[in-house]
Motif scaffolding. Structure first.
Motif, PDB file in Angstrom:
ATOM      1  N   SER A 143      35.996  44.952 -14.781  1.00 20.18           N
ATOM      2  CA  SER A 143      37.098  44.595 -13.886  1.00 20.18           C
ATOM      3  C   SER A 143      36.807  45.105 -12.473  1.00 20.18           C
ATOM      4  O   SER A 143      35.944  45.968 -12.264  1.00 20.18           O
ATOM      5  CB  SER A 143      38.402  45.226 -14.384  1.00 20.18           C
ATOM      6  OG  SER A 143      38.352  46.640 -14.232  1.00 20.18           O
ATOM      7  N   GLY A 144      37.543  44.589 -11.523  1.00 14.63           N
ATOM      8  CA  GLY A 144      37.390  45.049 -10.151  1.00 14.63           C
ATOM      9  C   GLY A 144      37.650  46.534 -10.009  1.00 14.63           C
ATOM     10  O   GLY A 144      36.943  47.239  -9.267  1.00 14.63           O
ATOM     11  N   ASP A 145      38.659  47.029 -10.719  1.00 15.33           N
ATOM     12  CA  ASP A 145      38.979  48.460 -10.651  1.00 15.33           C
ATOM     13  C   ASP A 145      37.843  49.307 -11.219  1.00 15.33           C
ATOM     14  O   ASP A 145      37.512  50.370 -10.675  1.00 15.33           O
ATOM     15  CB  ASP A 145      40.271  48.758 -11.416  1.00 15.33           C
ATOM     16  CG  ASP A 145      41.515  48.251 -10.689  1.00 15.33           C
ATOM     17  OD1 ASP A 145      41.419  47.938  -9.483  1.00 15.33           O
ATOM     18  OD2 ASP A 145      42.576  48.161 -11.335  1.00 15.33           O
ATOM     19  N   GLN A 146      37.251  48.857 -12.321  1.00 18.90           N
ATOM     20  CA  GLN A 146      36.132  49.598 -12.920  1.00 18.90           C
ATOM     21  C   GLN A 146      34.928  49.627 -11.983  1.00 18.90           C
ATOM     22  O   GLN A 146      34.284  50.664 -11.816  1.00 18.90           O
ATOM     23  CB  GLN A 146      35.741  48.949 -14.255  1.00 18.90           C
ATOM     24  CG  GLN A 146      36.749  49.143 -15.362  1.00 18.90           C
ATOM     25  CD  GLN A 146      36.407  48.336 -16.605  1.00 18.90           C
ATOM     26  OE1 GLN A 146      35.931  47.190 -16.517  1.00 18.90           O
ATOM     27  NE2 GLN A 146      36.629  48.930 -17.775  1.00 18.90           N
ATOM     28  N   ALA A 191      34.934  49.290  -8.695  1.00 21.87           N
ATOM     29  CA  ALA A 191      35.252  50.128  -7.531  1.00 21.87           C
ATOM     30  C   ALA A 191      35.140  51.606  -7.880  1.00 21.87           C
ATOM     31  O   ALA A 191      34.625  52.412  -7.084  1.00 21.87           O
ATOM     32  CB  ALA A 191      36.656  49.803  -7.021  1.00 21.87           C
ATOM     33  N   GLU A 192      35.607  51.985  -9.054  1.00 25.52           N
ATOM     34  CA  GLU A 192      35.557  53.387  -9.470  1.00 25.52           C
ATOM     35  C   GLU A 192      34.118  53.882  -9.571  1.00 25.52           C
ATOM     36  O   GLU A 192      33.792  54.980  -9.117  1.00 25.52           O
ATOM     37  CB  GLU A 192      36.273  53.553 -10.809  1.00 25.52           C
ATOM     38  CG  GLU A 192      36.300  54.986 -11.317  1.00 25.52           C
ATOM     39  CD  GLU A 192      37.019  55.133 -12.648  1.00 25.52           C
ATOM     40  OE1 GLU A 192      37.265  56.279 -13.057  1.00 25.52           O
ATOM     41  OE2 GLU A 192      37.327  54.100 -13.281  1.00 25.52           O
ATOM     42  N   ARG A 239      32.530  54.103  -6.040  1.00 26.87           N
ATOM     43  CA  ARG A 239      33.115  55.225  -5.289  1.00 26.87           C
ATOM     44  C   ARG A 239      32.643  56.570  -5.830  1.00 26.87           C
ATOM     45  O   ARG A 239      32.202  57.443  -5.084  1.00 26.87           O
ATOM     46  CB  ARG A 239      34.644  55.154  -5.356  1.00 26.87           C
ATOM     47  CG  ARG A 239      35.340  56.274  -4.577  1.00 26.87           C
ATOM     48  CD  ARG A 239      36.829  56.299  -4.831  1.00 26.87           C
ATOM     49  NE  ARG A 239      37.150  56.621  -6.221  1.00 26.87           N
ATOM     50  CZ  ARG A 239      37.785  55.800  -7.043  1.00 26.87           C
ATOM     51  NH1 ARG A 239      38.196  54.602  -6.652  1.00 26.87           N
ATOM     52  NH2 ARG A 239      38.027  56.164  -8.293  1.00 26.87           N
ATOM     53  N   VAL A 282      36.116  49.643  -2.732  1.00 26.61           N
ATOM     54  CA  VAL A 282      37.118  48.627  -3.113  1.00 26.61           C
ATOM     55  C   VAL A 282      36.763  47.250  -2.555  1.00 26.61           C
ATOM     56  O   VAL A 282      36.733  46.270  -3.314  1.00 26.61           O
ATOM     57  CB  VAL A 282      38.535  49.066  -2.680  1.00 26.61           C
ATOM     58  CG1 VAL A 282      39.532  47.928  -2.876  1.00 26.61           C
ATOM     59  CG2 VAL A 282      38.973  50.287  -3.493  1.00 26.61           C
ATOM     60  N   LYS A 292      35.824  43.944  -4.839  1.00 22.16           N
ATOM     61  CA  LYS A 292      36.556  42.677  -4.688  1.00 22.16           C
ATOM     62  C   LYS A 292      35.599  41.525  -4.388  1.00 22.16           C
ATOM     63  O   LYS A 292      35.762  40.417  -4.908  1.00 22.16           O
ATOM     64  CB  LYS A 292      37.604  42.811  -3.584  1.00 22.16           C
ATOM     65  CG  LYS A 292      38.796  43.672  -3.961  1.00 22.16           C
ATOM     66  CD  LYS A 292      39.811  43.740  -2.818  1.00 22.16           C
ATOM     67  CE  LYS A 292      41.041  44.537  -3.226  1.00 22.16           C
ATOM     68  NZ  LYS A 292      42.017  44.670  -2.115  1.00 22.16           N
TER      69      LYS A 292
END
Length: 307
Positions: free
Chosen positions: A141-144, A146-147, A150, A159, A163
């Motif tokens: 996922s996008g959140d995974q 990005a994490e 980062r 982020v 995306k």
């Protein structure tokens, strides 16, 4: 097997620190990250006939290179150094960990470690198992994403990069090559330190994540306490701040006596390590091998712990 050259960083310094100045030692030593064998070969030339060297590496090409060493004192294990704890307790006179990626890995387009070459987006240290970066990016996922970028790349644009990866996946399918990813990141990251490619931090993060490098380092460091003899040396060469922070904190943690304030009359937990030194490559080495410029070598010695 790759024929690309690899220049071993802080070669003589690491071996001398590991042996503690004993250049004809008869103990058993571990090269926890064989790479292309620079440290292993110098170690073998420095050990006595009774000395032994055990090497670890996950990379199939590194293992193939190691098997060209015809020396009865040497053995290679095709596995990561997280398995260091499988060795007998208090049996090892020194453990050397040279972290990061070897030059043949970086310079082989088919391995996918570098944005300088067009190749499959792989980045696995061990190409015989596990997900490639391309396979993971196709599903995460996008959140995974990005994490990971980062936390492991210390990338402030994590982020927007994540995306962009998801948007690209939805529009044209998953990213499968190094140049695709590098181009996407370059189009997303508008500012970067002078001389640094915009994709540097993203590639570092994905490589560290897909190989579980930091978790394996933590496991290996803990295992070193178990397998090192009293007086045995731990030598670790790291190449970025995340690795070095883990090594530094590990040595600091085990280099002091710990008192339980809730039990003022209890004996303290005795220190298990003694910090010896922190070494940077010489100016001449950095000039000859620019990839060494970020290296930090930390040296510690296993203490005798009595009840």
């Amino acid at each position: 097997m790759s024929t690309l050259n690899h220049t071993t960083v802080m070669l003589s310094e690491a071996v001398e620190a590991l042996l503690g100045g004993q250049w004809a030692d008869a103990g058993t030593y571990v090269d926890a990250t064989y790479g292309r064998g620079g440290h292993s070969r110098l170690l073998l030339s420095s050990l006595s006939a009774k000395g032994r060297l055990i090497a670890f590496d996950k990379d199939v090409e590194a293992v193939a290179d190691a098997k060209t060493i015809e020396d009865m004192r040497f053995s290679i294990r095709h596995e990561g150094f997280a398995n260091l704890g499988e060795l007998p307790e208090s049996s090892i006179a020194g453990v050397l960990m040279d972290l990061g990626v070897s030059s043949p890995q970086i310079d082989s387009p088919e391995r996918g470690f570098s944005f300088r070459f067009d190749g499959p987006l792989d980045m696995r240290m061990d190409t015989t198992r596990g997900q490639s970066v391309a396979e993971w990016l196709a599903l995460a996922s996008g959140d995974q994403i990005a994490e990971v970028i980062r936390d492991y790349g210390e990338e402030r644009f994590a982020v927007p990069i994540a995306k962009a990866i998801v948007a690209r996946r939805q529009e044209r399918g998953p990213i499968s090559t190094t140049t695709d990813l590098a181009g996407l990141v370059a189009g997303t990251v508008k500012t970067r330190e002078q001389g640094q490619n915009p994709a540097t931090r993203t590639f570092q993060a994905l490589r560290i994540f897909i190989n579980a490098e930091l978790a394996e380092l933590e496991q290996a460091l803990e295992a070193s306490l178990q397998v090192l003899k009293p007086g045995g040396r731990l030598v670790v060469i790291s190449f970025h701040s995340l690795e070095d922070r883990i090594v530094k904190q590990f040595i600091v943690k085990h280099s002091k006596e710990v008192y339980d304030r809730r039990m003022p009359f209890a004996l303290p937990v005795l220190m298990k390590l003694k910090a010896i030194e922190r070494v940077r490559p010489s100016a001449s080495e950095v000039a000859a091998n620019p990839r060494s410029r970020s290296a930090i070598m930390r040296v510690a010695e296993r203490m005798e712990v009595t009840a």
